[in-house]
Design an enzyme around this catalytic site. Structure first.
Site, PDB file in Angstrom:
ATOM      1  N   SER A 189      -7.681   0.874   3.335  1.00  0.00           N
ATOM      2  CA  SER A 189      -8.183   0.378   2.051  1.00  0.00           C
ATOM      3  C   SER A 189      -9.380  -0.545   2.275  1.00  0.00           C
ATOM      4  O   SER A 189      -9.635  -0.998   3.392  1.00  0.00           O
ATOM      5  CB  SER A 189      -7.066  -0.403   1.352  1.00  0.00           C
ATOM      6  OG  SER A 189      -7.548  -1.019   0.192  1.00  0.00           O
ATOM      7  N   ARG A 236       0.845  -1.188   0.000  1.00  0.00           N
ATOM      8  CA  ARG A 236       0.000   0.000   0.000  1.00  0.00           C
ATOM      9  C   ARG A 236       0.893   1.255   0.000  1.00  0.00           C
ATOM     10  O   ARG A 236       1.985   1.247   0.582  1.00  0.00           O
ATOM     11  CB  ARG A 236      -0.844  -0.034   1.269  1.00  0.00           C
ATOM     12  CG  ARG A 236      -1.848   1.094   1.425  1.00  0.00           C
ATOM     13  CD  ARG A 236      -2.984   0.965   0.501  1.00  0.00           C
ATOM     14  NE  ARG A 236      -4.130   1.763   0.919  1.00  0.00           N
ATOM     15  CZ  ARG A 236      -5.146   2.060   0.117  1.00  0.00           C
ATOM     16  NH1 ARG A 236      -5.163   1.653  -1.132  1.00  0.00           N
ATOM     17  NH2 ARG A 236      -6.162   2.765   0.568  1.00  0.00           N
ATOM     18  N   THR A 238      -9.975   0.094  -9.481  1.00  0.00           N
ATOM     19  CA  THR A 238      -8.944  -0.703  -8.845  1.00  0.00           C
ATOM     20  C   THR A 238      -8.998  -1.924  -9.724  1.00  0.00           C
ATOM     21  O   THR A 238      -9.899  -2.044 -10.546  1.00  0.00           O
ATOM     22  CB  THR A 238      -9.387  -0.970  -7.392  1.00  0.00           C
ATOM     23  OG1 THR A 238      -9.302   0.235  -6.656  1.00  0.00           O
ATOM     24  CG2 THR A 238      -8.620  -2.064  -6.702  1.00  0.00           C
ATOM     25  N   ASN A 289      -6.304   4.209  -6.992  1.00  0.00           N
ATOM     26  CA  ASN A 289      -7.494   4.744  -6.352  1.00  0.00           C
ATOM     27  C   ASN A 289      -8.534   5.079  -7.415  1.00  0.00           C
ATOM     28  O   ASN A 289      -9.110   4.175  -7.983  1.00  0.00           O
ATOM     29  CB  ASN A 289      -7.198   5.936  -5.445  1.00  0.00           C
ATOM     30  CG  ASN A 289      -8.384   6.216  -4.528  1.00  0.00           C
ATOM     31  OD1 ASN A 289      -9.217   5.345  -4.310  1.00  0.00           O
ATOM     32  ND2 ASN A 289      -8.486   7.434  -4.008  1.00  0.00           N
TER      33      ASN A 289
HETATM   34  N1  GLY Z   1      -8.543   2.996  -3.135  1.00  0.00           N
HETATM   35  C1  GLY Z   1      -9.559   2.099  -2.838  1.00  0.00           C
HETATM   36  C2  GLY Z   1      -9.206   1.198  -1.718  1.00  0.00           C
HETATM   37  O1  GLY Z   1      -8.037   0.981  -1.466  1.00  0.00           O
HETATM   38  O2  GLY Z   1     -10.075   0.711  -1.047  1.00  0.00           O
END
Ligand code: GLY
Length: 584
Positions: free
Chosen positions: A462, A107, A391, A411
């Site tokens: 997330s 991440r 995503t 994102n």
């Molecule tokens: N950016 C969407 C998520 O990570 O949930």
């Protein structure tokens, strides 16, 4: 008439409809939807060329991890709205030998100069433009570190071998498919505001690429070559790092050389839980996905769902009430575990689920306003942008029984829309997944608080839920996951329940209509194919059922049935997705 427009606006506001119109109703999908079978290996992703790349790597002697890394780099070329070098994600890996499941957290991280109030204006309100579309909306990218970590530790082939197909695709170009052509058209206004993005994704005269035309990405090919030749240093140091930092300096961004150097992919224990006979292993924080999927499954396990019937009102009522409670908890308890003590064990405890279940009236809907965690200070009904929730998920499986379930993202669709000039890739706008102000909704209408406040070096919360499920003998039976912002968790769970509770094959499980609820706003989102009788019965129970949406998520799944037979199910909700069996 007013109501119709209001509900359409609400759907758009939640970002549940892509900017690209898809005319085919979901019910039609079933008629043309077949799983792809293999006796050896399989790759399923949202983009057919990338699936082929992964499958070729399997045929060349690579394992599921090699195929996953190859597919990830290929998607960075062929699916620029979500495949990426400039974003981040999560990978769940099952290693047949020594029968172990691990996860890789790659991440994005907040830059060291980030601070809690960085997206607040003078009045103390969240400046959504800044949080979502400015250069400051980008976290330190994690994808390259994550994919290389997987490759170095668990792959069989060399990094060069698995990256070469992506390099070729960027350097020589590939034929744009209808999905990419449509999506570049619909995002044109936003993407063309950035001169580098305009140059990379549109023709010299600003025209769109039509289906069948060739998209060449020379700068991206050079960035890929530099990674292939020296590994992570080829991205986090050297020329690519210089280009990222120069871009930041030119336009007021925060990412420094030191931030890039400091970035680390982290291996974390998966969160695993038991749903009847099935063991489910999925992503722990900083994703909320795994914790809340297990929490919901624990609640649901207490009812005989099968006897209620798939997508009956009684079933959907229970799904919704479980979702409502899990998303309420998400708003208060979830964040980066390196910064906030996330109570994973408590939230996934079956005793806690029993308490929540006991609060659910089998015949009446509850009100989100009455479900507590997180409610104080929450300034009204969340609203979100109409950006699509891009995503992407893919799954790989090899002949030895290694399995990868990977979800990664920029994102929003095309991230911040800003490309690194000279390096050929888009930057994420993942900083919007932090809670910029307690109770203020992010791009998906999700609210949060201190657990997910911005701090230097922290990873934004997330919803990504890459998942692998196992039968009672401990053998993997399913790899799945989905894009879809806030809907990822509920979509992934329904795919899983369709397979393990309702005994559907993975193709039917994919095609079956989906619903979504996320506590706030207090509304059920549903795809076409849920019957009018069911919707009316839910309304009689007190549910708000106003938001019909053209599609929820896009699971790209592999199911193993008896022996080594694999069934791949691309999700036709995203045109261009594909399952490719390993060629012998
Ligand atoms: N950016 C969407 C998520 O990570 O949930």
């Amino acid at each position: 008439m007013k109501n119709i427009f209001a509900s359409a606006a609400a759907i758009l506001a939640l970002g549940l409809i892509s900017a690209v119109a898809h005319a085919a109703p979901i019910l039609d999908l079933k008629a043309r939807f077949h799983p792809v079978m293999s006796e050896t290996g399989m790759v399923v992703s949202q983009e057919m060329i990338a699936s082929r790349v992964g499958s070729d790597i399997l045929a060349a002697g690579g394992n599921a991890i090699d195929a996953a890394v190859a597919t990830g780099f290929a998607l960075a070329v062929t699916l620029p709205r979500a495949g990426n070098l400039g974003g981040g994600g999560f990978m769940v890996v099952h290693l047949a030998e020594p029968n172990k499941t691990i996860t890789i957290d790659y991440r994005e991280m907040a830059p060291s100069d980030a601070h809690r109030d960085m997206f607040l204006d003078k009045e103390g309100d969240v400046d959504n433009q800044k949080a979502r579309f400015s250069i400051k909306s980008s976290g330190v990218p994690g994808t390259v570190a994550g994919l290389i970590h997987a490759q170095e530790n668990y792959g069989l082939l060399s990094l060069k071998q698995v990256m070469q197909p992506a390099i070729n695709l960027a350097q020589n170009g590939f034929a744009v498919n209808a999905d990419l052509s449509d999506s570049l058209q619909s995002i044109g206004l936003r993407l063309q505001k950035d001169s580098a993005s305009k140059g990379y994704f549109y023709k010299a005269d600003g025209e769109f690429y039509q289906r069948g035309e060739t998209l060449v990405q020379k700068d991206l090919s050079k960035s890929l070559m530099s990674i292939a030749s020296v590994g992570r240093e080829g991205f986090y140091q050297g020329k690519t790092a210089d280009l990222i930092v120069a871009q930041m300096k030119r336009s007021g961004g925060l990412i420094t050389h030191q931030d890039l150097l400091n970035y680390k992919a982290v291996e974390r224990e998966p969160v695993c839980g038991q749903y009847r006979e099935t063991k489910v292993c999925t992503m722990p924080p900083p994703s909320s996905g795994g914790v809340h999927m297990l929490q919901m499954l624990n609640i649901l396990e207490g009812w005989d769902l099968k006897s209620m019937g798939h997508n009956s009102a009684d079933y959907i009522h229970r799904l919704v009430e479980s979702m409502r409670r899990a998303y309420a908890d998400r708003s208060l308890y979830l964040g980066d575990p390196d910064f906030f003590p996330v109570p994973v064990a408590q939230l996934t405890d079956k005793k806690y689920a029993a308490v929540l279940r006991s609060q659910i009236d089998p015949d009446r809907s509850s009100r989100s306003a009455d479900i507590k965690p997180g409610l104080p200070d929450q300034g009204g009904t969340p609203k979100a942008t109409k950006e699509s929730t891009e995503t992407t998920h893919y799954s790989t499986w090899d002949q030895w029984g290694n399995v990868v379930s990977n979800t990664y993202t920029l994102n929003f669709s095309y991230g911040s829309g800003i490309s690194v000039a000279g390096a050929g890739f888009l930057l994420n706008n993942e900083m919007d997944d932090f809670s910029s102000k307690p109770g203020a909704p992010n791009g998906y209408g999700l609210v949060g608080g201190i657990a997910n406040a911005i701090e230097p070096g922290k990873r934004p919360l997330s919803s990504m839920t890459p998942t692998i499920a196992f039968n009672s003998e401990g053998k993997p039976i399913l790899a799945t996951g989905s894009p879809g912002g806030s809907t990822i968790i509920t979509v992934t769970m329904q795919l899983l329940l369709n397979v393990v509770e309702f005994d559907m094959g993975v193709a039917d499980a994919t095609a079956a209509p989906r619903i979504h609820h996320q506590w706030l706003p207090d509304n059920i989102y549903y795809e076409s194919g849920v019957s009018m009788d069911t919707l009316n019965r839910l309304r009689e129970m007190g549910h708000k059922v106003n938001n019909k949406t053209s599609r929820l998520g896009a699971t790209e799944s592999i199911q193993r049935k008896a022996g080594t037979r694999l069934f791949g199910a691309p999700d036709y909700r995203r045109e261009g997705s594909g399952a490719v069996p390993q060629a012998h």
